[in-house]
Design a protein around this motif. Structure first.
Motif, PDB file in Angstrom:
ATOM      1  N   LYS A   2      27.540  35.647  67.733  1.00  0.00           N
ATOM      2  CA  LYS A   2      26.808  36.584  67.057  1.00  0.00           C
ATOM      3  C   LYS A   2      25.091  35.858  66.776  1.00  0.00           C
ATOM      4  O   LYS A   2      25.171  34.272  66.524  1.00  0.00           O
ATOM      5  CB  LYS A   2      26.520  36.992  65.933  1.00  0.00           C
ATOM      6  CG  LYS A   2      27.757  37.894  65.637  1.00  0.00           C
ATOM      7  CD  LYS A   2      27.778  38.955  66.566  1.00  0.00           C
ATOM      8  CE  LYS A   2      28.981  40.056  65.967  1.00  0.00           C
ATOM      9  NZ  LYS A   2      28.744  40.982  66.985  1.00  0.00           N
ATOM     10  N   GLN A  50      31.784  35.611  64.915  1.00  0.00           N
ATOM     11  CA  GLN A  50      31.289  36.101  63.606  1.00  0.00           C
ATOM     12  C   GLN A  50      32.130  36.187  62.557  1.00  0.00           C
ATOM     13  O   GLN A  50      31.656  36.955  61.691  1.00  0.00           O
ATOM     14  CB  GLN A  50      32.609  37.487  65.335  1.00  0.00           C
ATOM     15  CG  GLN A  50      33.255  38.420  63.701  1.00  0.00           C
ATOM     16  CD  GLN A  50      31.552  39.726  64.021  1.00  0.00           C
ATOM     17  OE1 GLN A  50      31.416  39.960  64.526  1.00  0.00           O
ATOM     18  NE2 GLN A  50      31.960  40.667  61.971  1.00  0.00           N
ATOM     19  N   VAL A  53      29.364  35.614  59.968  1.00  0.00           N
ATOM     20  CA  VAL A  53      27.798  36.497  59.794  1.00  0.00           C
ATOM     21  C   VAL A  53      27.838  36.481  58.426  1.00  0.00           C
ATOM     22  O   VAL A  53      26.414  36.473  57.475  1.00  0.00           O
ATOM     23  CB  VAL A  53      27.867  38.040  60.131  1.00  0.00           C
ATOM     24  CG1 VAL A  53      27.086  38.626  60.232  1.00  0.00           C
ATOM     25  CG2 VAL A  53      27.691  37.423  62.111  1.00  0.00           C
ATOM     26  N   VAL A 102      21.564  41.844  63.348  1.00  0.00           N
ATOM     27  CA  VAL A 102      22.208  40.975  63.779  1.00  0.00           C
ATOM     28  C   VAL A 102      22.725  41.192  65.509  1.00  0.00           C
ATOM     29  O   VAL A 102      23.104  42.463  65.264  1.00  0.00           O
ATOM     30  CB  VAL A 102      24.192  40.174  63.276  1.00  0.00           C
ATOM     31  CG1 VAL A 102      25.381  40.189  63.745  1.00  0.00           C
ATOM     32  CG2 VAL A 102      23.392  40.500  61.270  1.00  0.00           C
ATOM     33  N   ASP A 104      24.951  40.787  68.885  1.00  0.00           N
ATOM     34  CA  ASP A 104      26.297  40.354  69.864  1.00  0.00           C
ATOM     35  C   ASP A 104      25.310  39.718  71.226  1.00  0.00           C
ATOM     36  O   ASP A 104      24.669  39.326  71.270  1.00  0.00           O
ATOM     37  CB  ASP A 104      26.816  41.179  70.395  1.00  0.00           C
ATOM     38  CG  ASP A 104      27.779  42.168  70.287  1.00  0.00           C
ATOM     39  OD1 ASP A 104      28.141  41.824  68.357  1.00  0.00           O
ATOM     40  OD2 ASP A 104      27.848  43.240  70.021  1.00  0.00           O
TER      41      ASP A 104
END
Length: 111
Positions: A2, A50, A53, A102, A104
């Motif tokens: 991310k 991930q 985060v 956030v 990908d």
């Protein structure tokens, strides 16, 4: 993976960067300017897995507190005809905190 993009007030940037680097995160700092108040901001880029985060967002919340600020506004009609004797008023607006995106990341490669 991310990419976290955090737009924060300039005064909050260094304490947040210190917190993130102490946590083992790598941060890229970019100077930016907000469009509404035209004040100095800092945009931080943080690449994480991930599961990291929420940790990064917690650190952002801890270091970037919002506050209320009084700003002058002009009457829209007076502004549109550009009079020098325009009516102005103060308006309370919330500033600070952080705007966080956030995203990908399809591919990451360090060269």
């Amino acid at each position: 993976m991310k990419l976290i993009i955090a737009i924060v007030q300039r005064k909050d940037a260094n304490p947040l960067i210190d917190s993130l680097t102490e946590g083992g995160f790598k941060v890229t700092k970019i100077a930016s300017t907000g469009g509404f108040l035209k004040s100095g901001n800092t945009t931080l880029l943080v690449g994480v897995e991930q599961q990291e985060v929420d940790n990064v967002i917690s650190r952002i919340k801890e270091k970037c507190k919002g506050e209320t600020k009084s700003v002058e506004t002009e009457d829209s009609l007076a502004k549109s005809i550009k009079t020098y004797d325009s009516y102005s008023d103060k308006k309370e607006v919330k500033v600070g905190g952080a705007t966080v995106f956030v995203i990908d990341v399809d591919k990451f490669k360090k060269v």
